[in-house]
Design a protein around this motif. Sequence first.
Motif, short mmCIF file in Angstrom:
data_model
loop_
_atom_site.label_atom_id
_atom_site.label_comp_id
_atom_site.label_asym_id
_atom_site.label_seq_id
_atom_site.Cartn_x
_atom_site.Cartn_y
_atom_site.Cartn_z
N ASP A 231 0.89 -1.45 0.09
CA ASP A 231 -0.09 0.07 -0.02
C ASP A 231 0.83 1.19 -0.02
OD1 ASP A 231 -2.30 -1.43 -0.01
OD2 ASP A 231 -2.83 -1.16 2.06
N ASP A 258 -7.39 -1.81 -0.31
CA ASP A 258 -8.25 -0.87 -0.58
C ASP A 258 -7.55 0.47 -0.57
OD1 ASP A 258 -10.23 -2.48 -1.24
OD2 ASP A 258 -11.93 -1.54 -0.03
N GLU A 262 -7.08 2.95 -3.49
CA GLU A 262 -7.52 4.35 -3.46
C GLU A 262 -6.42 5.27 -3.68
OE1 GLU A 262 -9.96 7.01 -3.52
OE2 GLU A 262 -10.91 5.08 -2.52
N SER A 266 -6.54 8.09 -7.01
CA SER A 266 -6.34 9.43 -6.53
C SER A 266 -5.17 10.18 -7.18
CB SER A 266 -6.44 9.52 -5.17
OG SER A 266 -7.69 8.98 -4.66
N MET A 287 -13.96 -2.16 -4.54
CA MET A 287 -12.71 -1.57 -4.89
C MET A 287 -12.41 -2.07 -6.47
SD MET A 287 -10.76 0.97 -4.69
CE MET A 287 -10.87 1.70 -3.10
N ARG A 290 -14.12 -0.72 -8.95
CA ARG A 290 -13.86 0.71 -9.13
C ARG A 290 -12.47 0.70 -10.06
NH1 ARG A 290 -13.11 4.26 -4.01
NH2 ARG A 290 -12.46 5.79 -5.99
#
Length: 317
Positions: A231, A258, A262, A266, A287, A290
């Motif tokens: 992450d 996630d 994200e 972003s 997610m 997405r």
Amino acid sequence: MLIHERVREFAGLPVVDFTEEGVFRDGTALDEPPAGGVAWRVRVEEDDGPFGPVFEEFLRTVDPAAVTALVIGWWQDYGGSDPADDPVERLLDAAGSLTDLRSLFIGDVVVEEREISWIPLVGFTPLFAAYPRLERFWMRSGEILGEPRRELRPFRAEHLRELRFESGGLPARVVRAVAAADLPALERLEMWLGTRHYGGDATVADLAPILSGERLPALRHLGLQNSDIQDEICAAVASAPVVARLESLALSMGTMTDAGAEALLSGQPLTHLRSLDLHHHFMSDAMTERVLAALPGVKVDVSEAGDPGDAWVAVSE
């Protein structure tokens, strides 16, 4: 994920084994070594004895000047520490003979011989000066057995196009040596960073020179994979200057959740990529949808989804 099979092809060439017992292809003994057009793998079985004499016999048996691709398999007796068995030492000694070597893979070792984190880390960096024509270098190794005999230093490899490290715990000093290297022709860089439990102590700060892309003007594929800080890596990649000129990106095999996804969504656009490899991840179903919806023109691999509450790297011990 355990590695049970040795490579059968390397650098686009079929692999032929040279062992203490003779020359083999796909397990079949050959009466004489091929004249060319193969990738040679030199290795010992655990009870065969030292690697050094087998490698010397290989150099006497084949025409070393005709070897363009070389794979080093297992090279030690169990617990062996004889410097004569260090593959880097043997390769440095043979540089005057292996004059056309373009592709080198050190550590084609399967789990039945040694688990990945028990494959000794070798001091590979002097090889690039000894073999200036190298275009491809792969290494599979771990950290548990301690320091390599030769210090890892920044290096220059003018013709290197592909650099790949497979590890369950890639030491930060390997990452820093690569990050400080001059690699003007490098097109593909792949690093399995692993987990701190097995020596994978690299941080996002160690990756910063790679993510800036300043020393990697030709880079088109970047893989920062198999990490227990996936992450954090995703967050750094989201604003990394090198990403804008990549054709493919791999952030797979690690503990991506996630939060990492994200950060990617972003950050800077990823729609220019041909492929984005996120397989072995811990994103939620929502997610995952997405990510796929945000990148309709990109080949995105979101296979091997795991339970977000039980994230683990694909390759560790």
